[in-house]
Design a protein around this motif. Structure first.
Motif, PDB file in Angstrom:
ATOM      1  N   VAL A 193      17.751  -9.096 -18.365  1.00 35.13           N
ATOM      2  CA  VAL A 193      18.186 -10.470 -18.590  1.00 35.13           C
ATOM      3  C   VAL A 193      17.059 -11.220 -19.289  1.00 35.13           C
ATOM      4  O   VAL A 193      15.909 -11.195 -18.828  1.00 35.13           O
ATOM      5  CB  VAL A 193      18.542 -11.180 -17.265  1.00 35.13           C
ATOM      6  CG1 VAL A 193      18.846 -12.658 -17.514  1.00 35.13           C
ATOM      7  CG2 VAL A 193      19.712 -10.491 -16.584  1.00 35.13           C
ATOM      8  N   GLN A 194      17.383 -11.851 -20.405  1.00 36.01           N
ATOM      9  CA  GLN A 194      16.395 -12.672 -21.092  1.00 36.01           C
ATOM     10  C   GLN A 194      16.477 -14.085 -20.521  1.00 36.01           C
ATOM     11  O   GLN A 194      17.468 -14.785 -20.696  1.00 36.01           O
ATOM     12  CB  GLN A 194      16.635 -12.694 -22.606  1.00 36.01           C
ATOM     13  CG  GLN A 194      15.561 -13.450 -23.367  1.00 36.01           C
ATOM     14  CD  GLN A 194      15.611 -13.211 -24.873  1.00 36.01           C
ATOM     15  OE1 GLN A 194      16.238 -12.263 -25.328  1.00 36.01           O
ATOM     16  NE2 GLN A 194      14.940 -14.060 -25.630  1.00 36.01           N
ATOM     17  N   VAL A 195      15.394 -14.498 -19.848  1.00 33.22           N
ATOM     18  CA  VAL A 195      15.392 -15.781 -19.141  1.00 33.22           C
ATOM     19  C   VAL A 195      15.244 -16.937 -20.113  1.00 33.22           C
ATOM     20  O   VAL A 195      15.937 -17.954 -20.010  1.00 33.22           O
ATOM     21  CB  VAL A 195      14.266 -15.803 -18.078  1.00 33.22           C
ATOM     22  CG1 VAL A 195      14.177 -17.171 -17.415  1.00 33.22           C
ATOM     23  CG2 VAL A 195      14.492 -14.704 -17.044  1.00 33.22           C
ATOM     24  N   THR A 196      14.333 -16.839 -21.061  1.00 31.74           N
ATOM     25  CA  THR A 196      14.110 -17.899 -22.047  1.00 31.74           C
ATOM     26  C   THR A 196      14.378 -17.360 -23.445  1.00 31.74           C
ATOM     27  O   THR A 196      14.250 -16.150 -23.696  1.00 31.74           O
ATOM     28  CB  THR A 196      12.664 -18.444 -21.980  1.00 31.74           C
ATOM     29  OG1 THR A 196      11.748 -17.385 -22.306  1.00 31.74           O
ATOM     30  CG2 THR A 196      12.342 -18.979 -20.587  1.00 31.74           C
ATOM     31  N   ASN A 197      14.723 -18.243 -24.353  1.00 31.49           N
ATOM     32  CA  ASN A 197      15.085 -17.816 -25.707  1.00 31.49           C
ATOM     33  C   ASN A 197      14.342 -18.571 -26.810  1.00 31.49           C
ATOM     34  O   ASN A 197      14.534 -18.269 -27.987  1.00 31.49           O
ATOM     35  CB  ASN A 197      16.590 -18.007 -25.918  1.00 31.49           C
ATOM     36  CG  ASN A 197      17.417 -17.104 -25.032  1.00 31.49           C
ATOM     37  OD1 ASN A 197      17.616 -15.930 -25.341  1.00 31.49           O
ATOM     38  ND2 ASN A 197      17.898 -17.641 -23.906  1.00 31.49           N
ATOM     39  N   ILE A 232      12.017 -18.158  -9.818  1.00 35.07           N
ATOM     40  CA  ILE A 232      10.779 -17.967 -10.579  1.00 35.07           C
ATOM     41  C   ILE A 232      10.369 -19.337 -11.115  1.00 35.07           C
ATOM     42  O   ILE A 232      11.160 -20.001 -11.803  1.00 35.07           O
ATOM     43  CB  ILE A 232      10.955 -16.978 -11.746  1.00 35.07           C
ATOM     44  CG1 ILE A 232      11.132 -15.551 -11.215  1.00 35.07           C
ATOM     45  CG2 ILE A 232       9.748 -17.030 -12.676  1.00 35.07           C
ATOM     46  CD1 ILE A 232      11.304 -14.515 -12.308  1.00 35.07           C
ATOM     47  N   ALA A 233       9.168 -19.761 -10.769  1.00 38.16           N
ATOM     48  CA  ALA A 233       8.603 -20.975 -11.351  1.00 38.16           C
ATOM     49  C   ALA A 233       7.761 -20.570 -12.554  1.00 38.16           C
ATOM     50  O   ALA A 233       7.013 -19.582 -12.486  1.00 38.16           O
ATOM     51  CB  ALA A 233       7.750 -21.713 -10.329  1.00 38.16           C
ATOM     52  N   PHE A 234       7.897 -21.297 -13.668  1.00 37.31           N
ATOM     53  CA  PHE A 234       7.113 -20.919 -14.841  1.00 37.31           C
ATOM     54  C   PHE A 234       6.714 -22.146 -15.658  1.00 37.31           C
ATOM     55  O   PHE A 234       7.356 -23.206 -15.588  1.00 37.31           O
ATOM     56  CB  PHE A 234       7.867 -19.908 -15.715  1.00 37.31           C
ATOM     57  CG  PHE A 234       9.084 -20.435 -16.427  1.00 37.31           C
ATOM     58  CD1 PHE A 234       8.997 -20.934 -17.728  1.00 37.31           C
ATOM     59  CD2 PHE A 234      10.339 -20.423 -15.817  1.00 37.31           C
ATOM     60  CE1 PHE A 234      10.120 -21.395 -18.407  1.00 37.31           C
ATOM     61  CE2 PHE A 234      11.464 -20.885 -16.486  1.00 37.31           C
ATOM     62  CZ  PHE A 234      11.352 -21.375 -17.782  1.00 37.31           C
ATOM     63  N   TYR A 278      13.548 -21.312 -12.341  1.00 39.91           N
ATOM     64  CA  TYR A 278      14.649 -20.417 -12.725  1.00 39.91           C
ATOM     65  C   TYR A 278      15.300 -19.859 -11.471  1.00 39.91           C
ATOM     66  O   TYR A 278      14.628 -19.281 -10.599  1.00 39.91           O
ATOM     67  CB  TYR A 278      14.119 -19.272 -13.586  1.00 39.91           C
ATOM     68  CG  TYR A 278      15.152 -18.222 -13.931  1.00 39.91           C
ATOM     69  CD1 TYR A 278      16.213 -18.521 -14.777  1.00 39.91           C
ATOM     70  CD2 TYR A 278      15.057 -16.931 -13.413  1.00 39.91           C
ATOM     71  CE1 TYR A 278      17.170 -17.550 -15.096  1.00 39.91           C
ATOM     72  CE2 TYR A 278      15.989 -15.961 -13.738  1.00 39.91           C
ATOM     73  CZ  TYR A 278      17.045 -16.279 -14.574  1.00 39.91           C
ATOM     74  OH  TYR A 278      17.976 -15.330 -14.894  1.00 39.91           O
ATOM     75  N   ASP A 279      16.613 -20.036 -11.355  1.00 39.10           N
ATOM     76  CA  ASP A 279      17.388 -19.472 -10.258  1.00 39.10           C
ATOM     77  C   ASP A 279      17.883 -18.094 -10.687  1.00 39.10           C
ATOM     78  O   ASP A 279      18.696 -17.968 -11.616  1.00 39.10           O
ATOM     79  CB  ASP A 279      18.574 -20.393  -9.927  1.00 39.10           C
ATOM     80  CG  ASP A 279      19.300 -19.971  -8.679  1.00 39.10           C
ATOM     81  OD1 ASP A 279      19.780 -18.818  -8.627  1.00 39.10           O
ATOM     82  OD2 ASP A 279      19.404 -20.794  -7.741  1.00 39.10           O
ATOM     83  N   VAL A 280      17.390 -17.047 -10.023  1.00 47.31           N
ATOM     84  CA  VAL A 280      17.653 -15.675 -10.446  1.00 47.31           C
ATOM     85  C   VAL A 280      19.131 -15.326 -10.318  1.00 47.31           C
ATOM     86  O   VAL A 280      19.736 -14.744 -11.237  1.00 47.31           O
ATOM     87  CB  VAL A 280      16.790 -14.685  -9.637  1.00 47.31           C
ATOM     88  CG1 VAL A 280      17.105 -13.236 -10.037  1.00 47.31           C
ATOM     89  CG2 VAL A 280      15.311 -14.976  -9.841  1.00 47.31           C
ATOM     90  N   SER A 286      16.085 -25.027 -14.610  1.00 47.37           N
ATOM     91  CA  SER A 286      16.035 -26.480 -14.445  1.00 47.37           C
ATOM     92  C   SER A 286      14.604 -26.941 -14.621  1.00 47.37           C
ATOM     93  O   SER A 286      13.658 -26.233 -14.258  1.00 47.37           O
ATOM     94  CB  SER A 286      16.560 -26.896 -13.069  1.00 47.37           C
ATOM     95  OG  SER A 286      15.830 -26.253 -12.036  1.00 47.37           O
ATOM     96  N   ASP A 287      14.435 -28.122 -15.206  1.00 46.43           N
ATOM     97  CA  ASP A 287      13.086 -28.631 -15.407  1.00 46.43           C
ATOM     98  C   ASP A 287      12.657 -29.435 -14.185  1.00 46.43           C
ATOM     99  O   ASP A 287      13.470 -29.971 -13.447  1.00 46.43           O
ATOM    100  CB  ASP A 287      12.986 -29.466 -16.675  1.00 46.43           C
ATOM    101  CG  ASP A 287      13.853 -30.707 -16.604  1.00 46.43           C
ATOM    102  OD1 ASP A 287      14.926 -30.642 -15.987  1.00 46.43           O
ATOM    103  OD2 ASP A 287      13.456 -31.735 -17.172  1.00 46.43           O
ATOM    104  N   VAL A 288      11.333 -29.488 -13.986  1.00 44.93           N
ATOM    105  CA  VAL A 288      10.754 -30.181 -12.842  1.00 44.93           C
ATOM    106  C   VAL A 288       9.960 -31.372 -13.349  1.00 44.93           C
ATOM    107  O   VAL A 288       8.999 -31.212 -14.120  1.00 44.93           O
ATOM    108  CB  VAL A 288       9.829 -29.245 -12.027  1.00 44.93           C
ATOM    109  CG1 VAL A 288       9.222 -29.992 -10.844  1.00 44.93           C
ATOM    110  CG2 VAL A 288      10.586 -28.010 -11.562  1.00 44.93           C
TER     111      VAL A 288
END
Length: 751
Positions: A193-197, A232-234, A278-280, A286-288
């Motif tokens: 799964v690609q989380v960010t694009n 996952i927090a990033f 990121y909710d797996v 979602s932004d914080v």
């Protein structure tokens, strides 16, 4: 070493025979010892530069030492150099015996050896790193595999080189970064799964840090799994508006290529950093919103012991205000738990540790020395755990059973380190190490044992096992006695530690004299230093590679001295932070004053004093030669900063604020603005591939010297980075510097 050896023999034998033989026999005995001493001296080896750089004096270590979760065993990465294989071997803390081999590359198809490894939290899987290549100082990319311990199966994560792979807490998934985007691979199904694009070189970075964060905040992986693996927090870095820096890469082709990357110099625009969750399961980002901040840094994120709470550290651009924030991962609500301020700057560390009830340990310099503090889960101060006119230099952790905190400190002298335990209420402090020197600890997972790494100026690394409750020695693990026997064949001189008082400050110093030192003669003085904020050059440790070089120089007739001026570390915040907004002022005053004071000693030739340094040390040696032109006759500067306007934002502004706010601090102490003062001999060295201290520094210094019609020597190493190494490069560099010293810092004829 030689003279001490023979004086001990003579005293011992003399006490036995002096009064039982006539004087003629005593004179005969003295003649015998003098003859024997000359014979042994003639047989002792002279160290060579080739030996220093070919691994002759390599020390044995415990590579990648890690405790297993059971607390009864530890693992070490071992290399079989003959067969070029690697293995993860398991040892018993109690017996010291190797119990088994967890994994050997000899048994793995398609992998000759692996360079590093990382366990999943439950130790069911292991990530193996192969074909690793460096990017910058800490960042790498490579081909990675996951090894299933139970099934003994190997699985490649990606066919392409990736960065910072990390297993989920249960070992079922692996996250990694490729092309500035985050990916997650389900190991059982191999679904990716690609989380960010939106990742793009020199624009958007997801999950890893930009250049300046990596260099100055000392981390690369900018994402973390929650303790349950649900989130996952990033961090995301938008470096679109950060100015680019370009370096020519000469290589072997007909035309050079370019390396272009974002590099924020002091006062220029930084990356815009933001935090995301990121909710797996939902595959949603979602932004914080952390609060009303502008132009800020996020130097650390870390999940607390509450699986739904993430801790975030936010630092203002001046780096003198730090907020510790707790973020509720269910609704992304953020609240400030702790605020730390300082007139100069707040240090960022990895010491933040959460206890079972989410109270936490924090370190701070707020009482003038770096100490440990305990706060409750809402940020209320419970108590200051350690205190005194000394520094906590490493925080090792908290044992929930004994309720003890383990740490390292300078309580027994700023050049030494010892390991201690203490209750959370600050009582029952116990010293766990005994030998004077540098002690550091690696604790078992259950805090029953610790492996102590010990070294001193006379002792290479020794590894011993101790009980954590009282420091009692259990057994020896590994030492370097073979190295001691090896260097005994050389004519080395002891490193003499002392302090020297100049400009109202007491500075740590060591000195190495020629092995045949004669106090009735004069010797040239060669000073070594680094001098950067919070650093330490004078420490009670065994030889590093430069120490062998100093022995070589001493045996050529030089006295070598190292000194830690004001602004260096481990002597309290006031001593360290006195250089704030004035980098290069007080440190330079101190090294000049030390040279002048030492020049008054009868055995030092005040007309022949040289100095050298690398990086910040090159900045210092250049300044010392120019501003102390009546004191120093020679200097070598390797990869120096010549103007802080050329260096990166995070490091420089921490100590200097911005050039717009503090122009005089930047310009009055930069050697590039003092070239007209050059009198002595100057060697300037740089690598063209230096992504850290750019060769621009030396090129601008060269042009300034040329326009001032000042003669000097310089050397450029094509495509070499800040470390200037690879192949014969280091040997060539140190040969160059040795020849320059001998040509320009000549020993007097009476030596």
């Amino acid at each position: 070493m030689k003279s001490l050896f023979f004086s001990r023999i003579f005293i011992k034998l003399g006490n036995q025979i002096l009064f039982s033989f006539r004087m003629k026999y005593v004179f005969g005995l003295l003649s015998f010892f003098l003859t024997f001493s000359s014979l042994v001296s003639a047989q002792q080896k002279e160290i060579t530069l080739e030996e220093i750089w070919n691994g002759t004096f390599r020390q044995e270590r415990l590579e990648s030492l890690q405790s297993l979760n059971n607390g009864k065993e530890y693992v070490v990465l071992n290399y079989d150099r003959q067969n070029r294989t690697s293995s993860i071997d398991v040892y018993s803390y109690k017996s010291g015996e190797k119990t088994r081999t967890f994994l050997s590359s000899a048994d793995l198809e398609g992998i000759q050896y692996f360079q590093d490894f990382e366990f999943s939290g439950n130790e069911s899987k292991i990530i193996l790193a192969t074909e690793v290549e460096s990017i910058y100082r800490r960042s790498t990319r490579g081909i990675y595999y996951v090894y299933d311990v139970k099934n003994e199966e190997l699985q490649k994560i990606s066919e392409e080189k990736i960065q910072e792979p990390t297993l989920s807490p249960n070992g079922e998934k692996v996250a990694y970064v490729k092309d500035n985007n985050i990916f997650i691979k389900e190991l059982s199904s191999e679904e990716v799964v690609q989380v960010t694009n939106d990742g793009e070189k020199n624009k958007i970075i997801n999950g890893i840090t930009d250049w300046v964060y990596e260099e100055e905040f000392s981390f690369v992986q900018a994402y973390q799994w929650s303790k349950t693996g649900e989130k996952i927090a990033f961090l995301k870095f938008d470096e679109t508006e950060v100015p680019e820096f370009s370096m020519d890469i000469y290589g072997q082709d007909l035309y050079p290529s370019k390396s272009t990357f974002k590099y924020p110099k002091a006062g220029e625009k930084n990356s815009i950093v933001s935090l995301y969750m990121y909710d797996v399961a939902k595959n949603e980002i979602s932004d914080v919103e952390l609060g009303d901040y502008s132009d800020f840094y996020i130097p650390r994120i870390k999940w607390t012991n509450d699986p739904s709470v993430l801790s975030v550290q936010v630092l203002n651009r001046h780096q003198n205000v730090l907020d510790l924030i707790f973020v509720n991962a269910q609704n992304n609500e953020a609240r400030v738990i702790l605020n730390e301020t300082d007139e100069a700057y707040v240090d960022v560390t990895d010491n933040l540790t959460f206890l079972e009830d989410n109270s936490f340990v924090w370190t701070s310099e707020k009482d003038g020395y770096n100490h440990i503090y305990l706060y409750d889960k809402n940020g209320k101060l419970l108590n200051q755990v350690t205190e005194g006119p000394w520094e906590v230099t490493s925080y090792y952790g908290f044992d929930p059973k004994s309720k003890k905190i383990f740490f390292q400190s300078t309580e027994n002298g700023s050049i030494n380190r010892d390991v201690f335990s203490i209750n959370t209420n600050g009582k029952n402090k116990k010293q766990l190490t005994e030998k004077i020197g540098q002690n550091s600890a690696d604790f078992s997972a259950d805090y029953t044992y610790f492996i102590n790494s010990y070294t001193s100026a006379t002792t290479p690394y020794e590894f011993t096992l101790h009980l954590a409750k009282n420091g009692k020695l259990v057994r020896n693990i590994k030492d370097n006695k073979a190295l001691l026997k090896q260097i005994a064949e050389y004519d080395f001189s002891p490193k003499e530690f002392s302090t020297i008082e100049v400009n109202g400050a007491e500075l740590n110093m060591w000195m190495i004299k020629p092995s045949d030192f004669d106090e009735t003669k004069e010797y040239p003085l060669f000073m070594a230093q680094y001098s950067g904020p919070g650093s330490q050059t004078v420490s009670n440790t065994f030889y590093g590679t430069n120490d062998y070089w100093y022995q070589l120089l001493a045996n050529k007739g030089y006295i070598i001295v190292a000194v830690d001026p004001r602004g260096t570390g481990f002597k309290g915040a006031d001593f360290k932070k006195v250089t704030q907004k004035e980098l290069g002022k007080y440190e330079v005053e101190d090294v000049i004053a030390v040279a002048q004071k030492l020049g008054q000693r009868e055995y030092i030739d005040a007309e022949n004093i040289g100095i050298w340094g690398w990086s910040y040390g090159g900045f210092m040696s250049s300044n010392a030669l120019l501003q102390g032109n009546d004191t120093f006759s020679m200097a070598i500067a390797v990869a120096p900063v010549t103007s802080w306007r050329f260096y990166d934002s995070i490091y420089t502004e921490r100590y200097m604020t911005t050039p717009q706010e503090n122009p005089s601090g930047y310009d009055e102490n930069s050697p590039i603005n003092h070239v007209e003062k050059l009198k002595g001999d100057y060697l300037l060295v740089h690598g063209t591939g230096d992504d850290n201290v750019h060769v621009q520094n030396s090129m601008r210094m060269i042009e300034a010297l040329v326009q001032a019609n000042k003669q000097f020597d310089w050397a450029i190493y094509p495509d070499k980075n800040h470390g200037i190494y690879g192949g014969n490069t280091r040997l060539h560099l140190y040969t160059l510097m040795t020849d320059f010293i001998e040509d320009h810092l000549k020993a007097n004829s009476n030596n």
